[in-house]
Scaffold this active site. Sequence first.
Site, PDB file in Angstrom:
ATOM      1  CG  HIS A  93      50.896  68.337 -55.335  1.00  0.00           C
ATOM      2  ND1 HIS A  93      49.875  68.884 -55.691  1.00  0.00           N
ATOM      3  CD2 HIS A  93      50.744  67.273 -56.313  1.00  0.00           C
ATOM      4  CE1 HIS A  93      48.628  69.077 -56.434  1.00  0.00           C
ATOM      5  NE2 HIS A  93      49.633  67.670 -56.766  1.00  0.00           N
TER       6      HIS A  93
ATOM      7  CB  SER B 268      55.806  65.310 -54.912  1.00  0.00           C
ATOM      8  OG  SER B 268      55.782  65.028 -55.890  1.00  0.00           O
TER       9      SER B 268
END
Length: 202
Positions: free
Chosen positions: A107, A134
Amino acid sequence: LRVVVLISGGGSNLRALLEECRDPAFPAHVVAVGADRAADGLAHAEQFGLPSFTVPYSSYASRDEWGDELLAAVQQWQPDLVVLSGLMRLLPPRVVEALAPRLINTHPAYLPEFPGAHGVRDALAAGVAQTGASVIVVDTGVDTGPILAQERVPVLPDDTEHSLHERIKPVERRLLIDVVRGIAEGSLRLGSASTPLTPTPP
Ligand code: GRF
């Protein structure tokens, strides 16, 4: 470690993983690439001589029917790990439950900041000085699963969504490769869906 990667777009993160897999010392290999549409990134699978499959979201009457087809297509490759890398669809809960915790997602934000399909745009709109990238274990929420790796990325005053995303992606790729390596080597253990992760110190 047998890996299936699911994409919706250009697959730059997929390509980075495929290039890393060329290193015989890398303890994982991508066995197939799947998409929910005719994604440009499927060309990377072809260039690397890998099988690919498409389960077009628009061909199904419901998300659940699409999800069941996608799950069946994924499971035929008997993956040890499924990587969502730019899959721009939420998987139905029963698909997540069938695959988790061996189901991870990249992400382009520093979760839990800016979850969802527009993490880069939202960070820019929020005027933050830094965002991030992430890698998480997918759960039935939206980008709410346990965080496996993340790193801060600066936002520059003249950034556009594109320029910021292009600065985030290389970080995402590096984190993804490190996480896949860690899972393959057993240094990063994916707890069962109920127990939290217990990343052992390297
Ligand atoms: C990546 O930043 C991914 O995290 C996000 O969409 C982007 C996909 O880029 N969900 P690509 O298709 O890997 O180039």
